[in-house]
Motif scaffolding. Sequence first.
Motif, mmCIF file in Angstrom:
data_model
loop_
_atom_site.group_PDB
_atom_site.id
_atom_site.type_symbol
_atom_site.label_atom_id
_atom_site.label_comp_id
_atom_site.label_asym_id
_atom_site.label_seq_id
_atom_site.Cartn_x
_atom_site.Cartn_y
_atom_site.Cartn_z
ATOM 1 N N UNK A 1 -1.801 2.223 10.593
ATOM 2 C CA UNK A 1 -0.380 2.087 10.916
ATOM 3 C C UNK A 1 0.473 2.911 9.958
ATOM 4 N N UNK A 2 0.092 2.919 8.676
ATOM 5 C CA UNK A 2 0.825 3.709 7.671
ATOM 6 C C UNK A 2 0.660 5.199 7.954
ATOM 7 N N UNK A 3 -0.559 5.631 8.285
ATOM 8 C CA UNK A 3 -0.792 7.058 8.576
ATOM 9 C C UNK A 3 0.091 7.550 9.719
ATOM 10 N N UNK A 4 0.258 6.688 10.711
ATOM 11 C CA UNK A 4 1.064 7.075 11.878
ATOM 12 C C UNK A 4 2.545 7.158 11.507
ATOM 13 N N UNK A 5 3.006 6.232 10.691
ATOM 14 C CA UNK A 5 4.430 6.136 10.365
ATOM 15 C C UNK A 5 4.859 7.064 9.229
ATOM 16 N N UNK A 6 3.923 7.435 8.348
ATOM 17 C CA UNK A 6 4.282 8.223 7.154
ATOM 18 C C UNK A 6 3.404 9.477 7.076
ATOM 19 N N UNK B 1 0.844 -1.209 0.000
ATOM 20 C CA UNK B 1 0.000 0.000 0.000
ATOM 21 C C UNK B 1 0.872 1.249 0.000
ATOM 22 N N UNK B 2 1.873 1.269 0.877
ATOM 23 C CA UNK B 2 2.750 2.443 0.995
ATOM 24 C C UNK B 2 3.448 2.745 -0.329
#
Length: 583
Positions: A90-95, A65-66
């Motif tokens: 999780x992606x929103x938090x990390x990126x 996804x990323x």
Amino acid sequence: MKKPSILLTNIHERSALGALQSLETANIRVIKATTVKGLQSLDKKENVILHPCPIEKFYDFKNWITEFVNKNEGLFVFPINEGIVFACESIRIEHADIEGRFIMPSHNSLKYTLSKFNATQAAQDAGLKIPKTFFIREAFSEVTNIPNESLNYPLILKWDNVLNPSGIYEKGSLRVVDNYMELVDSVAELKPISCSIILQQMVPGYGVGAFFLRKNGKIVLRFAHRRLHEVPWTGGVSAYCESSNNQEVLDAGEKLLEAIDYDGLAMVEFRKEDGKSPKFLEINGRLWGSLGLALRAEADFPKAMVESFLNGYTKVKQPDLERIVKWHEPRFDMLYLRSLWTETSKFKDEEAPKFKGAMQVALNFVNPTIGSDWMKPSEPWLTIKRYLRLLKNELGQIKRNLSSSKKKKHETPDIVLEGIKRTELLRNKFPQIKNILFVCYGNICRSSYTEFRWEAKRESNLELPKSKSVGFHNNVGRSTPLRFQSVARNLGVELSGHRSKRITSDLVNEADLLIVMDQRNLEDVKKEFPEAIIKTILLGAIGDNYENAEIQDPYGQKIGTGGAIYRRLDKELNKLEELILTK
């Protein structure tokens, strides 16, 4: 309105297909993606790209996804199930650079949609009616609060989604526990998963839901429905439902969302008895399987969600909730029909409406006023193909059921009968036994437990024979799964140091008695060590339980299975000890 590209993953799911219908009708470009397995179930496979399974390969899916978002400027992701929402959060938090590319509820809102524990607490604090609830454990907490034994069973144990310590996404679920022992064993089995856990009173009645799109503190779109057929019939997902204008349900849902300052799409689920107020169950922050009903009623949530996210407003109008529409999903309606004969209610006075339910399912297939996503007037062959496939599947299921019924009427397999008889014949020789070899398939769940339990018994009584355990699995050095280690530990057996071993001729020759668990183990012994079958018995037959002489493998089975099987092993080992010590 901007012309975005919307990525819909798991496009084979009912909710994704509803979103696809909505967005394509609105002339919004959609990129369709699914798993290899999901692709097989699609009628139209053209222009569908493949992605890793978000449940089985969580990190691979996250990375996919990323990378896909970074490569495609102007692309937005519209997650449609909890596993995908979990990964995207999780992606929103990390990126932070791509945080705004995900069309889903806010960070704070997901605290409640991904946790029945948090949502139920919030509903209670907001003054909503909830089932009697015990909050057993918060996620990653070492504190477990199991209520005392004086409870009215059966009760429902529910646990939340969580990314476990090994990096695997564990989907939340539930199970009905019928007594205190099942509760304790299930909680022990869930301990290594580190998820939140609640225990709730069962609520009779039927499912109702309030659906909202809430943005910037205001309700943009609302809808409600009532489930008329659920899978199974005792309570579950929608198979046949109707829109509703139940103001009490809508008010309760809106009150909760206001209390937690919810932002995004929300499906607030309740269970309701006739004449009583609805009781809150959970909040879902993603599209739902019966989305087709909302679309039929002109409550176009996917379009409204995308427009509100991108433009801050939507052109979708609030539909008239006084206009009642009905909808059914043919495949699920058949599952509902099947459940009328296979599922039994936990409520004593509730019986399956077999005749009424069967008649209604039949009417659903011929009544043109009842909507279905399967009906495609512009593609009649596709519609016919779907119904023919359903008919083929149902005929196949009937054939399998008849075959299964015949098998049940057949006698126990000969090799198991022989094992039972041999167990009876060898009982009088038990006191002379010096060495026991416990055998199962993998040597990580059953035989490992019996060895450690038996050796603990020997510490108190050296008259008992020595024991070892082995399996037939070729991969050695494997440890017992953490969930079964936890159950065993709760019963006083520590398996953390165990590593699996494979059966060998030397170990077989050394043993005076081979004790196996099931038919497969008997067959493996007979095939690989035919001379040893004369000293091979079934552990489950030691206690005269001949109709249930096999002790099944808990590996891969539902939560709670491990405790039941380990307690059965204990019972049989106690009987074995008694027979050995009888001089």
